[in-house]
Design a protein around this motif. Structure first.
Motif, mmCIF file in Angstrom:
data_model
loop_
_atom_site.group_PDB
_atom_site.id
_atom_site.type_symbol
_atom_site.label_atom_id
_atom_site.label_comp_id
_atom_site.label_asym_id
_atom_site.label_seq_id
_atom_site.Cartn_x
_atom_site.Cartn_y
_atom_site.Cartn_z
ATOM 1 N N ILE A 55 11.406 4.540 -15.860
ATOM 2 C CA ILE A 55 10.117 5.098 -16.310
ATOM 3 C C ILE A 55 9.069 4.911 -15.225
ATOM 4 C CG2 ILE A 55 8.259 4.903 -17.994
ATOM 5 C CD1 ILE A 55 10.320 3.896 -20.015
ATOM 6 N N VAL A 56 8.996 3.680 -14.718
ATOM 7 C CA VAL A 56 7.976 3.345 -13.718
ATOM 8 C C VAL A 56 8.152 4.174 -12.457
ATOM 9 C CG1 VAL A 56 7.198 1.517 -12.170
ATOM 10 C CG2 VAL A 56 7.555 1.022 -14.598
ATOM 11 N N LYS A 57 9.376 4.273 -11.963
ATOM 12 C CA LYS A 57 9.633 5.028 -10.734
ATOM 13 C C LYS A 57 9.316 6.513 -10.920
ATOM 14 C CE LYS A 57 13.135 5.823 -7.150
ATOM 15 N NZ LYS A 57 12.757 7.244 -6.996
ATOM 16 N N THR A 58 9.702 7.070 -12.056
ATOM 17 C CA THR A 58 9.449 8.494 -12.319
ATOM 18 C C THR A 58 7.955 8.780 -12.391
ATOM 19 O OG1 THR A 58 11.519 8.637 -13.564
ATOM 20 C CG2 THR A 58 9.924 10.400 -13.893
ATOM 21 N N LEU A 59 7.238 7.909 -13.062
ATOM 22 C CA LEU A 59 5.788 8.098 -13.163
ATOM 23 C C LEU A 59 5.143 8.034 -11.777
ATOM 24 C CD1 LEU A 59 4.891 5.970 -16.333
ATOM 25 C CD2 LEU A 59 5.049 8.460 -16.158
ATOM 26 N N TYR A 60 5.520 7.061 -10.993
ATOM 27 C CA TYR A 60 4.922 6.905 -9.660
ATOM 28 C C TYR A 60 5.256 8.103 -8.767
ATOM 29 C CZ TYR A 60 3.097 4.539 -5.544
ATOM 30 O OH TYR A 60 2.347 4.210 -4.432
ATOM 31 N N ASP A 61 6.505 8.543 -8.810
ATOM 32 C CA ASP A 61 6.926 9.685 -7.983
ATOM 33 C C ASP A 61 6.195 10.962 -8.368
ATOM 34 O OD1 ASP A 61 8.652 8.044 -6.639
ATOM 35 O OD2 ASP A 61 10.455 8.699 -7.722
ATOM 36 N N ASN A 62 5.697 11.028 -9.608
ATOM 37 C CA ASN A 62 4.999 12.232 -10.067
ATOM 38 C C ASN A 62 3.483 12.063 -10.060
ATOM 39 O OD1 ASN A 62 6.968 14.454 -11.082
ATOM 40 N ND2 ASN A 62 7.871 12.526 -11.793
ATOM 41 N N GLY A 63 3.006 11.110 -9.276
ATOM 42 C CA GLY A 63 1.576 11.027 -9.016
ATOM 43 C C GLY A 63 0.779 10.072 -9.866
ATOM 44 N N VAL A 64 1.388 9.422 -10.857
ATOM 45 C CA VAL A 64 0.638 8.467 -11.685
ATOM 46 C C VAL A 64 0.321 7.229 -10.855
ATOM 47 C CG1 VAL A 64 0.720 6.993 -13.735
ATOM 48 C CG2 VAL A 64 1.694 9.298 -13.815
ATOM 49 N N ARG A 65 -0.942 6.811 -10.876
ATOM 50 C CA ARG A 65 -1.354 5.646 -10.088
ATOM 51 C C ARG A 65 -2.101 4.600 -10.911
ATOM 52 N NH1 ARG A 65 1.838 7.635 -7.529
ATOM 53 N NH2 ARG A 65 1.878 8.230 -5.325
ATOM 54 N N GLY A 66 -2.364 4.886 -12.175
ATOM 55 C CA GLY A 66 -3.070 3.926 -13.004
ATOM 56 C C GLY A 66 -2.332 3.680 -14.309
ATOM 57 N N ILE A 67 -2.323 2.438 -14.764
ATOM 58 C CA ILE A 67 -1.771 2.076 -16.076
ATOM 59 C C ILE A 67 -2.880 1.373 -16.844
ATOM 60 C CG2 ILE A 67 -0.010 0.822 -17.342
ATOM 61 C CD1 ILE A 67 1.198 2.988 -15.621
#
Length: 654
Positions: A55-67
């Motif tokens: 989940i974390v890797k997919t989110l980061y690879d798709n531009g998510v930078r904040g949690i």
């Protein structure tokens, strides 16, 4: 007098030029947007079988930078199996084997509330946090035989049963009260490269204020500095309008002094925003929320428009629908697949200029008072110049009247004087631009008068941007006021101007039935124009129109205003041509069409009154409107000439 007023306008424009340049530069340089995902949804997906690392890797690879993280409450510890909550009924049932006196003492001697049983391996900091959070409302229980050696507390308040009886599921404030952030969890996500974003509600007071202390510590350690307020009120806002709001001001001042940045949610009215914005000097990051599971669709277009066109730099993205997951109407795999597809679409369609990353607030935009006064004097001179078309006396009166508005601002510093001056200059600029095409002697004159009208409209735009200057307008805390008047008065004033010489003839005209039909159609058109106007108007837009708009957006980067290139400017060009070629009643019709041409100019001015839209986009949109509107005007001229040529033949056959 004309030369003096023109000189004042020119000097005013030169003095205020640094303001326009500085705003354009600040808008251009702030091109990073941040996508933020709530941790609760990541946790829910992981609980239902998805691998957290994936989940974390997919989110980061798709531009998510904040949690985003919310402070932990007792209900979160319950979900983790670290705490158990018991009502009186629960406890009474567990004491079946005890003597009657013990059971009755439990049932009748305690006040309303909840029992909280802590697991023996619960971290001491959570127990301390619970005790501190509830202050004198919490007592340690030592008189229960079946819980010898266990840590059990009683918290006064409302029980779960009382909350749910006859009113559906309601969040229990005992369970949701913030007791602190999970530092280990936030540190873990920070190690993946995500920025922690704090989400807090208006349920922090002197008992659990250490939550704010912890936020400062985590900011220093992990770098997270953004705050999103949950619910409809910000921290410290009084629960009733008649109560004092000093707490909100104090909390806002504390947070800004500690280096936090506010992220208000677009289209969500949150009480206290103006109080916080003032303390934060309007240096905030606007946030647009996207829920991929709400059925609205168009998420990619909404996201790209928010970033590109509305100076929004935060996208709050929901990657799971927790309710649907709990109801098992969607699986975790399906949910995350949908979210991944939408995230990929957003990053791929976003303009190359904008890159995902950690969003920053806009640099401070602040006009010196003398620059603002120079703008107000320039507005007075511009309006005086327009009034010269009536008489010198009227010009002097309007000039003096606008100087009184400037004096009101000098004395009070109130924004309403700037908003009033901006509205007046907008109406005057759009009207003057339209009636500049009243006298046409050649085709070359048509081109000149069209360019003159565009120039006059843009001068009005310049003064609006000079007066309504600052971060409060850039991030839409304050707005241009009077949009409805801007959409009505230039049309009305232009029409009154062009009929001034033959009002008597119009009054003596025999009213025919089809005249009434024409008036009704024009009135309906004006009504639709007004309804569809406004910075946040709920536009009556068909699905087909939305598709066409998006096609234009994709092809041109930013679409021209429909009112400009399809209505206003084509009518203006046609009207000027008829004035040039026609005679008598035909020439009058050409002048009447100038009132329709006013629609184009008022729309141009209105484009720039959306002060949260970057200048370069508004300028590009306006150029498109001028060019396409003029070209369509030529098409109307061609059709008009055809109709004029063949109409006698058609009449003969009829």
């Amino acid at each position: 007098m004309k030369k003096v007023l023109m000189a004042i306008v020119v000097i005013s424009i030169l003095i205020t030029a640094p303001l326009i340049y500085n705003r354009a530069k600040i808008e251009w340089n702030n091109d990073t947007y941040e996508m933020i995902v709530p941790y609760e949804e990541i946790r829910e997906l992981a609980i239902r079988g998805l691998d957290t690392d994936t989940i974390v890797k997919t989110l980061y690879d798709n531009g998510v930078r904040g949690i985003s993280f919310e402070p932990t409450g007792i209900q979160d510890l319950v979900k983790q199996g670290l705490v158990m909550t018991l009502t009186k009924s629960d406890l009474f049932s567990m004491l079946q084997k005890e003597d009657e006196n013990t059971r009755e003492s439990i049932l009748y001697s305690r006040e309303n509330g909840l029992y909280v049983l802590l697991r023996n391996d619960l971290d001491d900091r959570w127990e301390n946090a619970i005790v501190k959070s509830f202050g004198d409302r919490i007592d340690k229980v030592t008189d229960l035989p079946i819980f010898k050696g266990e840590s059990i507390y009683f918290i006064k308040g409302i029980s779960k049963e009382e909350l749910t009886r006859g009113m559906g599921a309601v969040a229990n404030p005992i369970l949701t009260r913030p007791i602190g952030f999970d530092e280990n969890l936030m540190t873990e996500f920070a190690s993946y490269g995500f920025e922690p974003v704090f989400r807090i509600g208006n349920n922090i007071n002197e008992n659990n204020e250490y939550v704010l202390d912890q936020m400062k510590q985590l900011q220093d350690k992990l770098g997270g500095h953004k705050i999103i307020f949950t619910g409809n009120t910000m921290l410290g806002v009084a629960p009733h309008k008649d109560l004092k709001t000093e707490d909100a001001e104090q909390y806002a001042l504390r947070l800004v002094n500690e280096g936090f940045v506010l992220m208000p949610i677009e289209f969500t009215k949150q009480d206290g925003l103006n109080i916080y914005a003032k303390q934060f000097n309007n240096k905030i990051v606007r946030l647009h929320s996207l829920d991929f599971f709400d059925g609205r669709g168009g998420y990619t277009d909404r996201a790209t428009r928010a970033v590109k066109e509305r100076n929004i730099r935060g996208l709050y993205v929901h990657v799971a629908d927790i309710k649907k997951l709990e109801e098992e109407t969607i699986t975790a795999e399906q949910s995350f697949e949908v979210a991944t597809q939408e995230l990929e679409a957003i990053t791929s369609q976003m303009a190359d200029k904008h890159q995902p990353g950690i969003a920053q607030s806009y640099d401070l935009l602040q006009a010196s008072k003398w620059m603002t006064i120079a703008g107000l004097v320039g507005v007075a001179a511009f309006i005086g110049l327009a009034a010269l078309m009536v008489s010198e006396k009227i010009a002097l009166l309007t000039f003096a009247g606008m100087l009184l508005v400037a004096a009101g601002y000098i004395v009070t510093g109130a924004t309403m004087f700037l908003q009033a001056a901006s509205l007046v200059v907008s109406i005057v600029a759009a009207t003057w631009a339209a009636i500049s095409g009243e006298y046409i002697n050649s085709k070359k004159d048509m081109v000149f008068k069209f360019l003159k009208g565009a120039f006059l409209a843009l001068i009005g735009v310049w003064f609006v941007m000079s007066l309504l200057y600052g971060n409060q307008f850039l991030v839409k805390i304050e707005e241009f006021r009077g949009v409805k008047l801007l959409f009505i008065l230039p049309i009305v004033l232009t029409f009154l101007h062009v009929i001034r010489d033959h009002v008597k003839d119009l009054a003596m005209t025999v009213v025919r039935n089809y005249y009434l039909v024409i008036v009704a159609v024009i009135a309906a058109g004006l009504m639709i124009l007004v309804v569809r106007s406004g910075n946040d108007a709920g536009e009556m837009v068909s699905g087909t129109e939305l598709v066409l708009r998006q096609k234009l957006e994709d092809f041109l980067f930013v679409r021209p205003r429909t009112k400009e290139f399809l209505i206003g400017y084509p009518l203006l060009v046609l009207g000027m041509y008829i004035i040039y070629q026609g005679k008598g009643w035909e020439q009058r019709i050409g002048k009447y069409l100038l009132a329709g041409g006013a629609i184009g100019f008022l729309s141009t001015v209105n484009t720039f009154t959306h002060l949260h839209i970057p200048i370069y986009l508004s300028l590009l949109r306006t150029v498109y409107g001028f060019v396409f509107g003029a070209l369509l005007g030529l098409v109307l001229i061609f059709l008009y000439r055809l109709a004029k040529k063949y109409w006698p033949m058609i009449q003969e056959r009829l």
